[in-house]
Scaffold this motif. Structure first.
Motif, PDB file in Angstrom:
ATOM      1  N   ARG A   5      25.871  31.875  36.956  1.00  0.00           N
ATOM      2  CA  ARG A   5      24.883  32.285  37.954  1.00  0.00           C
ATOM      3  C   ARG A   5      25.447  33.285  38.961  1.00  0.00           C
ATOM      4  NH1 ARG A   5      22.663  26.255  39.726  1.00  0.00           N
ATOM      5  NH2 ARG A   5      22.244  25.465  37.620  1.00  0.00           N
ATOM      6  N   GLY A   6      26.727  33.570  38.869  1.00  0.00           N
ATOM      7  CA  GLY A   6      27.378  34.383  39.885  1.00  0.00           C
ATOM      8  C   GLY A   6      27.170  35.876  39.681  1.00  0.00           C
ATOM      9  N   PHE A   7      27.285  36.608  40.766  1.00  0.00           N
ATOM     10  CA  PHE A   7      27.254  38.073  40.728  1.00  0.00           C
ATOM     11  C   PHE A   7      28.703  38.554  40.742  1.00  0.00           C
ATOM     12  CE2 PHE A   7      26.469  42.296  42.845  1.00  0.00           C
ATOM     13  CZ  PHE A   7      25.831  42.869  41.750  1.00  0.00           C
ATOM     14  N   LEU A   8      29.330  38.474  39.574  1.00  0.00           N
ATOM     15  CA  LEU A   8      30.742  38.840  39.410  1.00  0.00           C
ATOM     16  C   LEU A   8      30.859  39.781  38.213  1.00  0.00           C
ATOM     17  CD1 LEU A   8      32.310  35.317  40.003  1.00  0.00           C
ATOM     18  CD2 LEU A   8      32.585  37.289  41.478  1.00  0.00           C
ATOM     19  N   PRO A   9      30.437  41.021  38.390  1.00  0.00           N
ATOM     20  CA  PRO A   9      30.364  41.957  37.262  1.00  0.00           C
ATOM     21  C   PRO A   9      31.731  42.544  36.899  1.00  0.00           C
ATOM     22  CG  PRO A   9      29.633  43.048  39.265  1.00  0.00           C
ATOM     23  CD  PRO A   9      29.934  41.620  39.640  1.00  0.00           C
ATOM     24  N   THR A  10      32.442  41.899  35.971  1.00  0.00           N
ATOM     25  CA  THR A  10      33.746  42.384  35.545  1.00  0.00           C
ATOM     26  C   THR A  10      33.590  43.519  34.535  1.00  0.00           C
ATOM     27  OG1 THR A  10      33.846  40.706  33.804  1.00  0.00           O
ATOM     28  CG2 THR A  10      34.821  40.142  35.932  1.00  0.00           C
ATOM     29  N   LEU A  11      34.643  44.322  34.429  1.00  0.00           N
ATOM     30  CA  LEU A  11      34.666  45.450  33.492  1.00  0.00           C
ATOM     31  C   LEU A  11      35.825  45.257  32.518  1.00  0.00           C
ATOM     32  CD1 LEU A  11      34.240  48.400  36.048  1.00  0.00           C
ATOM     33  CD2 LEU A  11      32.439  47.278  34.712  1.00  0.00           C
ATOM     34  N   LYS A  12      35.587  45.564  31.251  1.00  0.00           N
ATOM     35  CA  LYS A  12      36.644  45.431  30.252  1.00  0.00           C
ATOM     36  C   LYS A  12      37.587  46.629  30.269  1.00  0.00           C
ATOM     37  CE  LYS A  12      34.037  42.503  27.044  1.00  0.00           C
ATOM     38  NZ  LYS A  12      33.487  42.377  25.663  1.00  0.00           N
ATOM     39  N   GLU A  13      37.053  47.816  30.535  1.00  0.00           N
ATOM     40  CA  GLU A  13      37.842  49.030  30.479  1.00  0.00           C
ATOM     41  C   GLU A  13      38.250  49.481  31.876  1.00  0.00           C
ATOM     42  OE1 GLU A  13      38.786  50.172  27.611  1.00  0.00           O
ATOM     43  OE2 GLU A  13      37.537  48.734  26.502  1.00  0.00           O
ATOM     44  N   ASN A  14      39.341  50.225  31.957  1.00  0.00           N
ATOM     45  CA  ASN A  14      39.780  50.775  33.238  1.00  0.00           C
ATOM     46  C   ASN A  14      38.875  51.931  33.648  1.00  0.00           C
ATOM     47  OD1 ASN A  14      42.020  49.091  33.628  1.00  0.00           O
ATOM     48  ND2 ASN A  14      43.290  50.367  32.297  1.00  0.00           N
ATOM     49  N   PRO A  15      38.331  51.899  34.872  1.00  0.00           N
ATOM     50  CA  PRO A  15      37.482  53.000  35.339  1.00  0.00           C
ATOM     51  C   PRO A  15      38.281  54.300  35.419  1.00  0.00           C
ATOM     52  CG  PRO A  15      37.238  51.054  36.733  1.00  0.00           C
ATOM     53  CD  PRO A  15      38.418  50.810  35.851  1.00  0.00           C
ATOM     54  N   ALA A  16      37.680  55.374  34.985  1.00  0.00           N
ATOM     55  CA  ALA A  16      38.383  56.654  34.925  1.00  0.00           C
ATOM     56  C   ALA A  16      38.784  57.151  36.301  1.00  0.00           C
ATOM     57  CB  ALA A  16      37.506  57.689  34.224  1.00  0.00           C
ATOM     58  N   MET A  26      40.351  46.029  41.444  1.00  0.00           N
ATOM     59  CA  MET A  26      39.227  45.614  42.296  1.00  0.00           C
ATOM     60  C   MET A  26      37.896  45.966  41.648  1.00  0.00           C
ATOM     61  SD  MET A  26      40.632  46.399  46.153  1.00  0.00           S
ATOM     62  CE  MET A  26      39.475  45.332  47.015  1.00  0.00           C
ATOM     63  N   LEU A  27      37.843  47.106  40.954  1.00  0.00           N
ATOM     64  CA  LEU A  27      36.624  47.463  40.230  1.00  0.00           C
ATOM     65  C   LEU A  27      36.441  46.568  39.014  1.00  0.00           C
ATOM     66  CD1 LEU A  27      36.884  51.357  40.396  1.00  0.00           C
ATOM     67  CD2 LEU A  27      35.167  49.952  41.540  1.00  0.00           C
ATOM     68  N   ARG A  28      37.497  46.374  38.245  1.00  0.00           N
ATOM     69  CA  ARG A  28      37.384  45.583  37.022  1.00  0.00           C
ATOM     70  C   ARG A  28      37.064  44.117  37.312  1.00  0.00           C
ATOM     71  NH1 ARG A  28      41.808  45.269  33.042  1.00  0.00           N
ATOM     72  NH2 ARG A  28      40.109  44.190  31.964  1.00  0.00           N
ATOM     73  N   ALA A  29      37.622  43.560  38.406  1.00  0.00           N
ATOM     74  CA  ALA A  29      37.399  42.148  38.735  1.00  0.00           C
ATOM     75  C   ALA A  29      36.093  41.910  39.488  1.00  0.00           C
ATOM     76  CB  ALA A  29      38.572  41.616  39.563  1.00  0.00           C
TER      77      ALA A  29
END
Length: 448
Positions: A5-16, A26-29
């Protein structure tokens, strides 16, 4: 929080766009998202980190008798014209005009405003000393914002300001603040070294910056290893005893510590070879004692014991709260993700349910989660175990409580310490005790 239910949008790839570890992680987590150049929205987990850092800062400021205030972000330009800094500050100041053609600015710092507020209220030396602080947002229009929250334009900062009767009293306040800073950083779980610094546009006679050691730091640092051996939390210094404060200050400042800009090879050669430490560092705090620079330029005085007016002595003291979030990550991470110190982590532990839908796993996870729903993150998603392990490492929870079908059937869990990777099998009660949380209750758990 239930991760489903959380708003914790993680990213698999490193942001360019992310060039350094803290910005990338901080972006990925899912801690922050950029809304404009150098300006970030703090998402729920990131906000929890900010609040944890701010609370420790607040407690240590309160412990030395500082009083919290809250000043507006917009300031009248007239205050800065009185001090002579309005034109001199430069293009980093964001200037604007309201509908009535009044000149305003988005405060990059608050010496002028706090001096004016002090002048409106304090009339006599009997009302001194005063130390006032706030934890609030500031804006500096960096020409090239970069490195995420490390060099952003909008940032959360603790800024404190002291007013004293004479230089001796002002220096004692400065020393109390230096001790408060050392205790603050120790509680945050980071090694921060005080180093003599330039006063810059703030001005002043004494200035120290506090550097967190990190391989990606912007400054080279050289310091005496004796500074790593001090336990500031256990030091019982009487804050009202100026002689004790002076002794503490001498002990700290007698040990060599300098950034590459102020490094002195001759002085460095006098440090015993086995105590020489070199590395990189990030500035996270800066303190100044600048005498009557602002009270005099702004025409602020109080009556002395002899009835004659005098300009109070001032100092200012900053800690970058949002910058600390990035600096801690720079100092504490690995290839898998963040490694949060316990004191600032958004959650004390993540509970990883490796088989949602299994009655035993679900029941045990609910029992664990019920012990402290606000301090725990329950990963109840219908995801593969590998995804859950990767996300838990990425987000940096200090502990992971791993619940699988076989362990649940035996009433056991696996507890992993993120910082070391150590794993141990324990009962649920033992695991919670190790984390520092109350024991679980009955099998009913928590339904929220």
């Amino acid at each position: 929080m239930r991760l489903s239910r959380g708003f914790l949008p993680t990213l698999k790839e490193n942001p360019a766009e992310a060039q350094i570890a803290s910005h990338r992680l901080m972006l990925r987590a899912g801690l922050i998202r950029q809304t404009a150049a150098g300006i970030y929205a703090w998402l729920p987990a990131g906000l929890r980190v900010l609040r944890n850092i701010a609370q420790i800062v607040r407690e240590e400021q309160d412990a030395i008798g500082a009083q919290e205030v809250l000043m507006p972000t917009l300031q009248p330009a007239e205050l800065w014209r009185r001090s002579g800094r309005y034109e001199a500050y430069g293009p980093e100041m964001l200037r604007l005009t309201d509908r009535h053609e009044r000149d305003l600015l988005y405060g990059p710092t608050n010496e002028e405003m706090i001096t004016d507020l002090f002048g409106q209220s304090v009339r006599s030396y009997r009302e001194l000393p005063q130390v006032l602080y706030q934890i609030h947002w500031k804006f500096r229009d960096e020409v090239r914002p970069r490195f995420g929250v490390m060099r952003g334009r909008e940032f959360l900062m603790k800024d404190a300001y002291s007013f004293d009767t004479d230089p001796e009293a002002a220096v004692a306040t400065y020393r109390r603040m230096l001790l408060a800073y050392l205790r603050t950083f120790q509680r945050l779980g980071v090694a921060a070294i005080p180093m003599v610094a330039d006063a810059g546009p703030i001005g002043g006679n004494h200035s120290h910056e506090f550097i967190i050691l990190a391989p990606t730091g912007e400054s080279g640092v050289f310091y005496d290893g004796g500074l790593e051996e001090q336990d500031w939390l256990s030091s019982e210094i009487d804050l009202a005893d100026r002689e004790a404060l002076a002794g503490f200050f001498t002990r700290v400042t007698s040990l060599y510590a300098a950034t590459d800009e102020k490094h002195d090879e001759a002085a460095w050669a006098e440090v015993p070879a086995d105590r020489r430490r070199e590395g990189r560092g990030i500035e996270v705090g800066h303190i100044f004692y600048f005498g009557t620079k602002y009270t005099e330029s702004m025409g602020i005085s109080v009556s002395g014991a002899d009835g004659a007016p005098f300009h109070p002595e001032m100092g200012s003291y900053g800690i970058g709260v949002s910058r600390l979030a990035g600096a801690i990550i720079e100092a504490s991470h690995d290839e898998a993700g963040i490694i949060w110190p316990d004191a600032v982590a958004p959650y004390k532990a993540a509970i990883l349910n490796l088989k949602p839908g299994d009655a035993g796993c679900d029941a045990l996870c609910e029992r664990l989660y019920g012990a402290s729903p606000d301090a725990l993150l329950l990963d109840d998603r219908s995801e593969r175990a590998g995804v859950k392990f990767n996300d838990a490492d990425l987000m940096g929870h200090p502990w992971q409580v791993i619940v699988g079908p076989r362990g649940a059937a035996a009433g056991r869990v696996e507890l992993k310490r993120r910082a070391t990777g150590e794993r141990v099998e324990l009962s649920p009660e033992e695991a919670l005790e190790r984390i520092g949380l109350p024991a679980v209750g009955g099998p009913g758990g928590h339904a929220a």
